[in-house]
Write a protein that holds these residues in place. Structure first.
Motif, PDB file in Angstrom:
ATOM      1  N   LEU A  31       0.793  -1.113  -0.046  1.00  0.00           N
ATOM      2  CA  LEU A  31      -0.079  -0.065   0.074  1.00  0.00           C
ATOM      3  C   LEU A  31       0.785   1.287   0.034  1.00  0.00           C
ATOM      4  N   ARG A  32       2.059   1.148   0.360  1.00  0.00           N
ATOM      5  CA  ARG A  32       2.859   2.171   0.527  1.00  0.00           C
ATOM      6  C   ARG A  32       2.979   2.929  -0.720  1.00  0.00           C
ATOM      7  N   TRP A  84       1.723  11.128   1.334  1.00  0.00           N
ATOM      8  CA  TRP A  84       2.140  10.983   2.649  1.00  0.00           C
ATOM      9  C   TRP A  84       3.532  10.271   2.827  1.00  0.00           C
ATOM     10  N   ASN A  85       4.001  10.302   3.757  1.00  0.00           N
ATOM     11  CA  ASN A  85       5.374   9.624   3.990  1.00  0.00           C
ATOM     12  C   ASN A  85       5.413   9.059   5.273  1.00  0.00           C
ATOM     13  N   LYS A  86       6.581   8.144   5.303  1.00  0.00           N
ATOM     14  CA  LYS A  86       6.786   7.455   6.572  1.00  0.00           C
ATOM     15  C   LYS A  86       6.303   7.983   7.899  1.00  0.00           C
ATOM     16  N   THR A  87       6.722   9.295   7.794  1.00  0.00           N
ATOM     17  CA  THR A  87       6.685   9.925   9.189  1.00  0.00           C
ATOM     18  C   THR A  87       5.142  10.237   9.616  1.00  0.00           C
ATOM     19  N   HIS A  88       4.450  10.164   8.650  1.00  0.00           N
ATOM     20  CA  HIS A  88       3.103  10.553   8.978  1.00  0.00           C
ATOM     21  C   HIS A  88       2.547   9.161   9.934  1.00  0.00           C
ATOM     22  N   PHE A  89       3.208   8.161   9.414  1.00  0.00           N
ATOM     23  CA  PHE A  89       2.532   6.923   9.992  1.00  0.00           C
ATOM     24  C   PHE A  89       3.563   6.243  11.237  1.00  0.00           C
TER      25      PHE A  89
END
Lengths: 1038, 125
Positions: free
Chosen positions: A912-913, A921-926
């Protein structure tokens, strides 16, 4: 009586006529009496003097009087009564003597002493009296009381007049209190007064009196009483003299009290005036509620319910509820007025007598019945004004004087009796010398040997306690509670009824000490005993109402269970539920009757069912309870009558009993699902496959809804197949709790009920049943799906009620332990789940509580765990925005944490990435917001176990134990069910979201009807039931 | 509780007997009611006194059994088969009217014109 008998106007009329006839008889009797009195007065002048003089002398005198009386009036068995009266007559004489402060010996205190120790008290009284300036009339009467006592109570030793030392002691105490208070007369009034009436020589007369007493019991003062009083007085002055007519009218006005005015006069009157008295804060006054004519009660219940929110938060409402229980007809008009026009109470008041009386008044006649409500008001207002005018004088000026309370009725009656009439009744009325008894006096009167005095004192106490925590406390401290409890065992209905009424009021409120006090003097067993013994509906309502009140205090729950569970079940729940243990073939299955008794009892059980594992065990194992509750609910569903409080209570009990069934039920181990050992989350898929292999072949055809919605066919073969255990014998008792059959019941409730508490409880029951890893919960989860329960639940995610949304969300979470359910819920519920989340800045359409938001987040987490498909639909539902916003900006650590878990899980699906990055979105959001906010730090732990376990278990610790008063609600649900928040009326229904949902989801369309149904108050379904969409003015086609 | 149906109010009340009609499985009366003690009386367009929580006839379907029987829009229902309707909840009223096992309901209703009449007669008194 499930419905309620409303007395028709006709019946009222009839009763009025009957009363008229009785009054006529009475007036005749009165005349006769007067003659007798005058005779006796001649003879009796001596005795009266003696009485005044000394204690011993006084005691002997009564005997003399008795003899005299006997001679003259001997014929009836009621001689005692007759005697009583005579003394009073004498008293009146003394009245003339009046103002000697020293002379009149007796006090109220004497009266209170009850024990029959009359004489002694009197002497003491003398002492005290000295202090009191104006004692006169009442006092004299008191002296006679002893006689009365002896007679009225056959059991008491023949020479009651001789006081035993022990008796005297209490008396002395009483006296002391009295002295401090300076108020003597009032108490006397009630005692003495009743007697005069009874004294009438005619047998028939006495009879009627008795009956009258009974009436008093039922409804004290009808609301009108006040108004009527004034009027009656007028009559008095005009025609006082003996036209039977006028007298009659007077009586009629008083209602039940009518003839009794004298005796009870002070009490009843006191009540009327209450509002103005210092005792009562005006707010406290709403005795009205009590009006409860027995008949009305049902209405009452209905009426009351809407007003009573479960949560204790709104003080007013809550308060009003419990008190509503009170059947006491106390109704003060004044109080009622204070309630304001909106109140329903006026209606209740209306019932019989009031209208009837009114009708009897010349000129009002026919029209009245037609517009009771409005009419009444018109009536009252002017009257009120009148009363106020009259009262003001004392209130302001005279009040300080202890004796200030006016006793109108009694005075008047005295005059009558004596054959002497004061020139202006009005002036008498304003006479400041009369007053209400104060609290210690009232409590003392509870022990008075004369039953009517007891019952009136208890009724008065009930009135005083109404919404007045201070008085309740005072009663407790004055040791009134044990006395009241003692009266529960009194053989006379009116006595135990009133005592019960008083206890109910006392037991209501936040002050748990009152409840404890009732418990400590064995009030609970006493109540239960009475419940077993009495068949009087009103008493039963009072008992169960009291128990309900008591049950709101945690420490008492087990006590109630220990003493009353089986009795309540056998006496109330089973009979009123319509369930029969061994139905014979000819008897039709009966429907449940939603009586007040049933409502109260189920409320009580609802409260006690939340006490913990032991309480649940006891209730589950209580013979017939679960069966009867289920029957009642089924009958509610059958009748489509599910919005009432009784149903709510039943469902709540069921929910509570369903809690932890998989752990607590005997033999539960046998059903444990072995796969559970693997850990719920991870094992999900495999386990399901195993379970599902099986025999429900034809299912799919029924499940178009789901079939259409299925996105992939992987589980085609497996889903939905489940072996239900074969049953060898009919299930009964607690096993019924978790049989898959109950699913349909709960789903019906979820579909049809409009009551948020019921909805919440039904969803909570499903939630409880679908929790845990045992065979039955597997069945339940599959059954919910097969019964098409998922769309129903999803639908309710749009409910306006926070707690409904929460319960449903958690239920969905538990249901999604079933793999097939998880797929379906992921497909169809995601949008609704997401739309319940707050979106960043603009706080959501619905302002859901933190708990609810957390529950939804946890549900989402559960759904997307092990299902990238569901994670994908989460993204499609535009949830990432919201989740990130919650994660970053929410004020709530729990929300942040839960959102963070969801985000992490989403990010864990590598496939899904790509799409997510495209969306910006990027990783930091998650990632959990590590630094900065302290709240974020915790959430870093990956293994948040909340998610994997069914919520139920985890939250156990959370259970709120509180229960404010009368909040039948119980926390039992895993989530501390809390108070309702209905702020969000505009809710989601309006959101475009909702509508688009419908369109997109073909399968759901079928349900649109139902949706409307839920939204509007009523079904639009068929002509028969349809109604307006507008919530307020409800129309029903019939 | 015993009662003498309608006696005291007979002067102002009209008796109406409606024979229910089968519509499919349902028995219908062909009118709708509003009001009840659990309803907001201020929204009742028919009541003169806005605190009146009585049951009112809010709609009458054309040609339906109710209309045939003489029921009119705005009538206040006092009794249904002897049951008092002046102090009941909306649902209670509905249930009394829709009992499945009764195909005739007898209503006592009042309406302004009737009351008017009575008032006048009373004044003459």
């Amino acid at each position: 009586m499930e419905e309620y008998d409303v007395p028709s106007a006709a019946s009222i009329l009839a009763s009025v006529k009957e009363q008229e006839a009785r009054f006529e008889r009475l007036t005749r009797a009165l005349e006769e009496e007067r003659r007798n009195v005058s005779l006796q007065l001649e003879r009796g002048s001596l005795p009266s003097d003696r009485l005044v003089g000394g204690t011993t002398g006084g005691s002997k005198q009564p005997l003399a009087w008795q003899q005299m009386v006997m001679q003259e009036q001997s014929p009836s068995n009621q001689t005692s009564l007759a005697m009583m009266q005579e003394p009073q007559e004498v008293v009146e004489e003394t009245v003339t003597i009046e103002e000697d402060p020293g002379t009149p010996t007796s006090h109220v205190s004497v009266v209170t002493s009850d024990d029959g120790t009359t004489r002694r008290t009197e002497t003491k009284d003398n002492v005290t009296n000295m202090k009191v300036t104006k004692v006169v009339k009442t006092i004299t009467r008191r002296t006679f009381k002893p006689v009365i006592l002896t007679q009225s109570k056959p059991s008491t030793p023949a020479p009651p007049s001789t006081p035993t030392p022990s008796e005297t002691k209490p008396v002395t105490k009483m006296v002391k209190t009295v002295t401090t208070r300076t108020v003597r007369q009032v108490p006397l009034g009630p005692d003495g007064l009743p007697l005069p009436e009874g004294s009438s020589p005619l047998g028939s007369y006495t009879d009627s009196i008795d009956r009258r007493y009974m009436k008093n019991g039922e409804r004290f003062i009808t609301p009108q009483a006040t108004s009527t009083l004034t009027r009656s007085y007028n009559n008095y002055s005009d025609s006082y003299n003996d036209t039977p007519d006028s007298q009659f009218r007077h009586y009629a006005l008083h209602d039940g009290y009518g003839d009794v005015p004298d005796n009870y006069g002070s009490l009843s009157r006191g009540v009327n005036y209450r509002p103005y008295r210092p005792y009562m804060p005006t707010g406290g006054y709403r005795p009205e509620n009590s009006y409860t004519l027995p008949i009305r009660k049902d209405d009452y219940g209905h009426v009351a319910q809407p007003q009573v929110p479960m949560g204790s938060s709104t003080v007013d409402l809550n308060r009003s509820q419990p008190e509503r229980f009170q059947p006491e007809p106390y109704g003060l008009e004044d109080d009622r007025r204070s309630l304001g026009p909106d109140d329903e109470e006026p209606y209740d008041l209306e019932p019989d007598y009031s209208t009837a009386n009114r009708r009897t008044l010349p000129g009002r006649t026919i029209r009245e019945p037609l517009r009771n409500g409005p009419r009444m008001r018109g009536y009252e207002d002017p009257i009120e004004a009148e009363l106020i005018d009259e009262r003001h004088p004392y209130i302001h000026g005279m009040y300080p004087a202890p004796l200030a309370q006016p006793e109108r009725g009694s005075l008047a009656s005295l005059d009558r009796m004596g054959g002497r009439r004061s020139p202006s009744i009005d002036s008498i009325r304003k006479d400041p010398r009369w007053r209400d008894p104060d609290l210690p006096e009232v409590i003392a009167m509870l022990g008075h040997p004369i039953d009517p005095v007891k019952s009136n004192a208890a009724a008065y106490l009930q009135h005083l306690c109404y919404e007045n925590d201070k008085i309740k406390k005072d009663v407790r401290q004055l040791k009134g509670i044990p006395v009241l409890v003692g009266l529960l065992d009194h053989p006379k209905a009116e006595v135990h009824r009133k005592a019960c009424g008083a206890l109910r009021n006392i037991s209501y409120g936040k002050d748990h000490d009152n409840k404890v006090a009732i418990k400590s003097c064995d009030g609970i067993p006493a109540l239960i005993r009475l419940l077993r013994k009495t068949s009087d509906m009103e008493v039963r309502e009072l008992i169960t109402g009291t128990l309900w009140n008591l049950s709101s205090y945690e420490p008492l729950k087990m006590v109630i269970i220990n003493h009353g569970l089986q009795t309540m079940t056998n006496e109330v729940i089973i009979p009123h539920s319509g369930w029969e243990q061994e139905p014979n073939e000819d008897s039709k299955p009966r429907d449940a009757e939603w009586t007040t008794v049933f409502k109260n009892t189920s409320g009580c059980l609802r409260n006690v069912s939340s006490d913990g594992a032991e309480a649940r065990r006891r209730l589950r194992e209580c013979e017939g309870l679960v069966d009867a509750l289920l029957h009642a609910l089924q009958s509610a569903v059958g009748k489509k009558d599910m919005d009432n409080k009784s149903v709510e209570n039943c469902v709540c009990i069921m929910r509570n009993l369903s809690y932890h069934v998989h752990k607590e039920v005997p033999g539960a181990e046998k059903f444990l699902d072995p796969s559970a050992l693997q850990g719920p989350g991870s094992a999900g898929t495999q386990r399901k496959k195993n379970d599902d292999a099986g025999c429900f072949g034809g299912k799919k055809a029924k499940e178009e809804w789901f079939n259409q919605g299925r996105k992939n066919g992987e589980h085609d073969k497996n889903y939905d197949t489940l072996d239900l255990p074969k049953r060898t014998e009919p299930t009964k008792g607690f096993e019924l709790l978790y049989q898959p059959e109950v699913v349909r019941l709960y789903l019906s409730l979820l579909t049809e009920s409009q009551n948020y508490n019921t909805l919440e409880a039904a969803a909570g029951a499903l939630q409880n049943l679908s929790a845990g890893q045992w065979t039955w919960s597997n069945y339940i989860r599959a059954t919910v799906r097969k019964e098409k329960g998922l769309p129903i639940l999803v639908e309710l995610l749009r409910s306006d009620s926070d707690k409904v949304v929460r319960a449903v969300a958690i239920a969905l979470r538990n249901l999604s332990i079933d793999r097939r359910n998880k797929d379906l819920i992921g497909s169809y519920a995601m949008r609704d789940l997401v739309s319940n989340l707050p979106s960043g800045q603009q706080r959501p359409a619905k302002n859901l509580e933190e708990d609810t938001v957390v529950a939804i987040l946890n549900t989402i987490h559960e759904i997307i765990t092990d299902s990238s498909e569901n994670a994908r639909s989460l993204i499609t539902a535009q949830a990432i925005d919201k989740l990130v916003a919650i994660n970053r900006t929410s004020q709530s650590a729990r929300e942040t944490k839960a959102a963070s878990h969801v985000l992490q899980t989403v990010w864990s699906y590598k496939d899904l990435r790509n799409g997510l990055t495209k969306d910006g979105w990027n990783k930091t959001h998650f990632q959990p917001i590590a630094a900065g906010t302290p709240k974020g730090s915790k959430s870093c732990k990956p293994g948040y176990d909340d998610t994997t376990l069914p919520l139920m278990e985890k939250n156990q610790g959370n259970r709120v134990c509180s229960g404010g008063d009368l909040i039948p609600m119980d926390e039992l649900g895993p989530d501390g069910y809390s108070t309702i928040d209905q702020r969000d009326k505009d809710s989601k229904y309006k959101s475009s979201d909702g509508s688009s949902d419908l369109q997109e989801r073909e399968p759901l369309k079928n349900d649109t009807n139902r949706k409307h149904y839920i939204r509007s108050n009523r079904p639009t379904v068929s002509l028969v039931d349809a109604c307006d969409v507008k919530p307020q003015p409800v129309d029903s086609w019939v | 509780m015993s009662f003498i149906p309608g006696q005291p109010v007979s002067a102002v009340v009209q008796r109406i007997e409606i024979h229910k009609l089968y519509e499919g499985d349902n028995l219908i009366l062909g009118f709708s009611i509003g009001g009840g003690i659990d309803q907001d009386p201020t929204q009742n367009p028919f009541s003169e006194d806005k605190t009146d929580k009585g049951i009112y006839v809010t709609r009458v379907s054309k040609g339906g059994p109710a209309e045939v029987a003489g029921l009119r829009l705005g009538d206040k229902i006092m009794q249904v088969n002897g049951w008092d309707m002046t102090m009941v909840t909306h649902d209670q009223a509905r249930k009394k009217l829709t009992k499945k096992n009764e195909d005739v309901v007898r209503l006592l209703v009042t309406r302004k014109s009737l009351e008017e009449t009575v008032r006048q007669s009373m004044m003459q008194h």
